[in-house]
Design a protein around this motif. Structure first.
Motif, PDB file in Angstrom:
ATOM      1  N   ARG A 123       1.269   7.028  -6.572  1.00 38.78           N
ATOM      2  CA  ARG A 123       0.275   7.793  -6.910  1.00 38.78           C
ATOM      3  C   ARG A 123       0.674   9.265  -6.688  1.00 38.78           C
ATOM      4  O   ARG A 123       0.302  10.157  -7.572  1.00 38.78           O
ATOM      5  N   ASP A 124       1.062   9.590  -5.420  1.00 37.10           N
ATOM      6  CA  ASP A 124       1.413  10.942  -5.092  1.00 37.10           C
ATOM      7  C   ASP A 124       2.479  11.628  -6.111  1.00 37.10           C
ATOM      8  O   ASP A 124       2.372  12.613  -6.666  1.00 37.10           O
TER       9      ASP A 124
ATOM     10  N   THR B  32       0.894  -1.325   0.039  1.00 33.87           N
ATOM     11  CA  THR B  32      -0.001   0.105   0.087  1.00 33.87           C
ATOM     12  C   THR B  32       0.959   1.213   0.050  1.00 33.87           C
ATOM     13  O   THR B  32       0.531   2.221  -0.622  1.00 33.87           O
TER      14      THR B  32
ATOM     15  N   MET C 183       0.784   4.280  -2.609  1.00 35.03           N
ATOM     16  CA  MET C 183       0.519   5.830  -2.400  1.00 35.03           C
ATOM     17  C   MET C 183       1.649   6.479  -2.960  1.00 35.03           C
ATOM     18  O   MET C 183       1.471   7.709  -3.388  1.00 35.03           O
TER      19      MET C 183
END
Length: 123
Positions: free
Chosen positions: A18-19, A11, A15
């Motif tokens: 994605r950021d 995860t 993340m």
């Protein structure tokens, strides 16, 4: 806007990607394993896929082998990203259809540059 699919069981890694990628102007979707990644690729079109090697249920090699047999992923650039960084790991990735192989951790500027080059400029 170019769409990127991130396939990684961690995860925190998803993340982070994605950021970085959203800051660079990309639309990002996530999958926690290869099965989920293949399902998402059948549901919508992506301009680039980033895939981890070591994942439960379906690893990155199996994902790519099966994905390259699907019309939805045949021409989509795929970058494998892994902590495994030996020459045999790279050779195996390219043999199943990877366009590029990167070793973790990937620096933010490297990730955004590779995504821009492989998926197209977004700005």
């Amino acid at each position: 806007m170019a769409r990127i699919l991130v396939v990684d069981d961690a995860t925190t890694v998803r993340m982070y990607y994605r950021d970085v990628l959203e800051d660079a102007g990309f639309a990002v979707d996530e999958a926690a394993n290869g099965f989920e990644g293949l399902e998402k690729a059948m549901e919508q079109a992506f301009d680039l896929v980033l895939v981890d090697v070591n994942m439960p249920k379906m690893d990155g090699y199996a994902f790519l082998r099966q994905g390259r047999a699907m019309p939805e992923l045949q021409a989509v650039p795929v970058v494998m990203i892994s902590t495994e960084n030996g020459p045999e790991d790279r050779a195996r990735a390219y043999a199943v259809g990877a366009n590029l192989y990167l070793a973790k951790p990937v620096r933010p500027e490297t990730l955004s540059r590779v995504a821009t080059l492989m998926a197209g400029a977004t700005r």
